[in-house]
Design an enzyme around this catalytic site. Sequence first.
Site, mmCIF file in Angstrom:
data_model
loop_
_atom_site.group_PDB
_atom_site.id
_atom_site.type_symbol
_atom_site.label_atom_id
_atom_site.label_comp_id
_atom_site.label_asym_id
_atom_site.label_seq_id
_atom_site.Cartn_x
_atom_site.Cartn_y
_atom_site.Cartn_z
ATOM 1 N N TYR A 74 20.447 8.585 38.892
ATOM 2 C CA TYR A 74 20.117 8.887 37.492
ATOM 3 C C TYR A 74 20.252 7.603 36.642
ATOM 4 O O TYR A 74 21.144 6.786 36.888
ATOM 5 C CB TYR A 74 21.049 9.999 37.006
ATOM 6 C CG TYR A 74 21.008 10.237 35.530
ATOM 7 C CD1 TYR A 74 19.809 10.552 34.876
ATOM 8 C CD2 TYR A 74 22.166 10.149 34.766
ATOM 9 C CE1 TYR A 74 19.775 10.756 33.507
ATOM 10 C CE2 TYR A 74 22.138 10.366 33.393
ATOM 11 C CZ TYR A 74 20.930 10.659 32.773
ATOM 12 O OH TYR A 74 20.897 10.858 31.424
ATOM 13 N N ARG B 94 43.901 17.764 26.139
ATOM 14 C CA ARG B 94 43.343 16.654 26.923
ATOM 15 C C ARG B 94 44.013 16.570 28.297
ATOM 16 O O ARG B 94 43.469 16.012 29.236
ATOM 17 C CB ARG B 94 43.468 15.309 26.166
ATOM 18 C CG ARG B 94 42.913 14.120 26.944
ATOM 19 C CD ARG B 94 42.538 12.926 26.069
ATOM 20 N NE ARG B 94 43.503 12.615 25.053
ATOM 21 C CZ ARG B 94 44.688 12.047 25.265
ATOM 22 N NH1 ARG B 94 45.045 11.701 26.479
ATOM 23 N NH2 ARG B 94 45.510 11.816 24.258
ATOM 24 N N LYS C 92 23.395 21.196 33.648
ATOM 25 C CA LYS C 92 22.153 21.656 34.278
ATOM 26 C C LYS C 92 22.318 23.075 34.835
ATOM 27 O O LYS C 92 22.497 24.002 34.078
ATOM 28 C CB LYS C 92 21.722 20.636 35.336
ATOM 29 C CG LYS C 92 21.869 19.171 34.881
ATOM 30 C CD LYS C 92 20.868 18.825 33.805
ATOM 31 C CE LYS C 92 21.167 17.570 33.002
ATOM 32 N NZ LYS C 92 21.773 16.434 33.599
ATOM 33 N N ASP D 27 26.653 13.404 44.170
ATOM 34 C CA ASP D 27 26.237 14.042 42.922
ATOM 35 C C ASP D 27 25.349 15.226 43.313
ATOM 36 O O ASP D 27 24.217 15.057 43.752
ATOM 37 C CB ASP D 27 25.480 13.022 42.057
ATOM 38 C CG ASP D 27 25.088 13.590 40.699
ATOM 39 O OD1 ASP D 27 24.859 14.812 40.617
ATOM 40 O OD2 ASP D 27 24.990 12.824 39.731
#
Length: 394
Positions: A112, A59, A209, A184
């Site tokens: 979005y 992490r 994507k 973005d």
Amino acid sequence: MKQKKARFDTEVIHAGYDGKSHLGSLVPPLYQSSTFIFDNAVQGERRFAGEEAGYIYSRLGNPTVKILEDRMAVLEHGEAALAFGSGMAAVSAVLVSLTKTGDHILCSQGVYGCTFGLLKLMNEKYKIEYNFSKMNSVEALEKEIKPNTACIYIETPINPTMKLVDFELVVKTAKEKGIPVVVDNTFSSPYLQRPIAHGCDVVIHSATKYICGHGDVVAGLVIGKQEFLKKVAKTTQKDIGGVISPFDAWLLLRGLKTLPIRMDRHCENASRIFQFLKTHPKIDKIYYPGDPDHEDYEIMKKQMEQPGGMVSFTIKGTKETAQQFINHLQLIHIAVSLGDPETLIQHPASMTHAVIPADERRKMEIEDNLLRLSAGLEAWEDILEDLEQALEKI
Ligand code: LCS
């Protein structure tokens, strides 16, 4: 490892990796390990204190993930990058890092659906305000920026209306006021557009994507200045914990190698789809930045290499007509997401942007008969034939 900076198509394959440091492995190894062994207690203590470089726990960092981050920093012209478990983990880590209670975020005229959801959540819980702006004139922008504006948040092209924001215009105003500009860049990928090269401060990707390109990973990325990303890594990333799995990072490194080749094909297919739909009698409006009639065509030419692989359009008729049309498609799948080899179509008002109240959606020009298509990598003739047969049936 190569010494000098190479061209983009070379960097997608080589940047950030030296096989000599990995037993000569041509392909970056997958370090599928949650934790890392310390030689002794003092080494563990020193690593936690930041006095000795080295891995601790995945992490907090992982060698496979680090190769992806270093590669993406080069591709986006940033100093550093951080990988996340989803695009939304990346968006939330950035927005939470940049704001405090009472701050304001100025957003592009559309984001979005889940980014909208996050803004609403931050408003309800932490009284962080937000506004949407067309960002198409310096005068308007100067009025919309408030004393408490903590960042400017831009999608360009905007999901799903394909409107663009002019980096030059926004950066000029933001820099004068010392406000960071966050972009973005999901819809373009760094192959088509590099916001940092235009003076923007932070770039975000839903790597799900085009970066992945194969529809098999959900992931996110943030690229920016070393100092800012160090802060994100030590706070919102570490303590909220939306990290990527090493295997997903490994798949993204694999997908990235073909990004330029894939993007050229996505763009070619989108252009063919646009040309076909533009004059079709059953299509009303078409939203594609490569359309010379598109309101932001000049911005596209200024800051994008190509118009991208996405085409949105309204069907003449109602929401039901649009739904009937997509139900008749045979090759093209009805699915959200984008940038996959398969051509995908979705209905934003009831799917990706359904969480946005109807009046807000209308202001963003997301009409009920709007459809968003992600051009895949299939033969363009087959895509057009499928569109044609479905259009004939409505
Ligand atoms: N930013 C943009 C512009 C997006 O389109 C998405 C997801 C995200 C961030 C969030 O990324 P994720 O957490 O899903 O990796 N967009 C989607 C879409 O248009 N269809 O399905 C997901």
